[in-house]
Design an enzyme around this catalytic site. Structure first.
Site, mmCIF file in Angstrom:
data_model
loop_
_atom_site.group_PDB
_atom_site.id
_atom_site.type_symbol
_atom_site.label_atom_id
_atom_site.label_comp_id
_atom_site.label_asym_id
_atom_site.label_seq_id
_atom_site.Cartn_x
_atom_site.Cartn_y
_atom_site.Cartn_z
ATOM 1 N N SER A 1 0.811 -1.226 0.000
ATOM 2 C CA SER A 1 0.000 0.000 0.000
ATOM 3 C C SER A 1 0.839 1.269 0.000
ATOM 4 C CB SER A 1 -0.938 0.006 1.216
ATOM 5 O OG SER A 1 -0.198 -0.068 2.423
ATOM 6 N N ASP B 1 -0.551 7.470 10.026
ATOM 7 C CA ASP B 1 -1.350 6.567 10.860
ATOM 8 C C ASP B 1 -0.482 5.535 11.562
ATOM 9 O OD1 ASP B 1 -0.530 5.030 8.756
ATOM 10 O OD2 ASP B 1 -2.534 4.436 8.094
ATOM 11 N N HIS C 1 1.587 4.464 7.209
ATOM 12 C CA HIS C 1 1.617 5.114 5.906
ATOM 13 C C HIS C 1 2.195 6.523 6.014
ATOM 14 C CE1 HIS C 1 -1.390 1.884 5.440
ATOM 15 N NE2 HIS C 1 -0.791 1.748 4.271
#
Length: 238
Positions: A11, A187, A190
């Site tokens: 991600s 977070d 990320h």
């Protein structure tokens, strides 16, 4: 066709084309010289990457040119702890190293002339992970720890050394600065825009170290400064 750089990862790679992301910054940096191709898959670990890489990084049919570079950016999900809420993503450390070796070997066989560049997982802000869980967290404990991420970062660096390829140590780099937890991570995992900037700058520097720089790449089609105002179409006859 323009040459390419592939970005292969989880991600943190998938999100890199967002506004201010390190992938979009790379594409802007190399605009009109090469294409940056995104191959990011949220939640993936190296075990899953092995299952799909022949589909997402296929060799060009008909003997097409190999990409100039491929970044391999996995480890953040492999490092999830087995007894926590994201344990299904965990890959044991020894297998993670083995998987990275397989990925590098596959890419070398696929594209012998391509620069392969490993990137370590970033550090983890455990407080941030508790505030931003992605699945129900009944344990009340972070599914990742900075210590575990560090072990996987070290393993990634070892693989790069064993394979004789460059590596970017983001885990160490980001922790050199005060308040890195909030400055670089949105977070706990990320990247913030500032964190993305660090990755972009480190990547451009590492590419330059390996003879892949903006100055050495030909520009695609004539620049406006090269077009004769009295005979504009002449520039396109070359």
């Amino acid at each position: 066709m323009r040459p390419k750089i592939y970005l292969f990862g989880d991600s943190i790679t998938e999100e890199s084309f967002c506004s201010g992301g390190w992938g979009s910054s790379l594409a802007h940096h190399f605009s009109r010289t090469l294409d940056v191709v995104l191959r990011g898959y949220s939640g993936y670990n190296t075990r899953w990457a092995l299952k799909v890489m022949d589909r997402v990084l296929p060799a060009e049919s008909g003997g097409g040119d190999a990409p100039l570079a491929v970044t391999v950016f996995f480890g953040a999900n492999d490092a999830c702890l087995t007894d926590r809420c994201s344990g299904f993503q965990h890959v044991p450390l020894h297998e993670y190293k083995q998987n990275l070796h397989y990925i590098v070997s596959f890419l070398k066989n696929q594209w012998p002339t391509t620069l392969i560049l490993l990137m370590t997982p970033p550090p983890i802000d455990e407080e941030g992970r508790l505030k931003h869980p992605y699945v129900e967290n009944a344990t009340g404990m972070p599914e990742r720890t900075n210590e575990a991420a560090g072990a996987y970062a070290k393993a990634c660096i070892e693989v790069a050394g064993e394979c004789g390829i460059p590596v970017i140590d983001l885990w160490t780099k980001m922790q050199q600065f005060s308040n890195w937890q909030k400055v670089y991570l949105s977070d706990g995992l990320h990247l913030t825009p500032t964190g993305n900037r660090v990755v972009f700058e480190e990547l451009v520097a590492k590419l330059r170290e390996n003879s892949l720089s903006l100055e050495k790449l030909p520009v695609d089609l004539p620049l406006i400064s090269e077009i004769d105002t009295k005979d504009p179409l002449k520039a396109f006859e070359k």
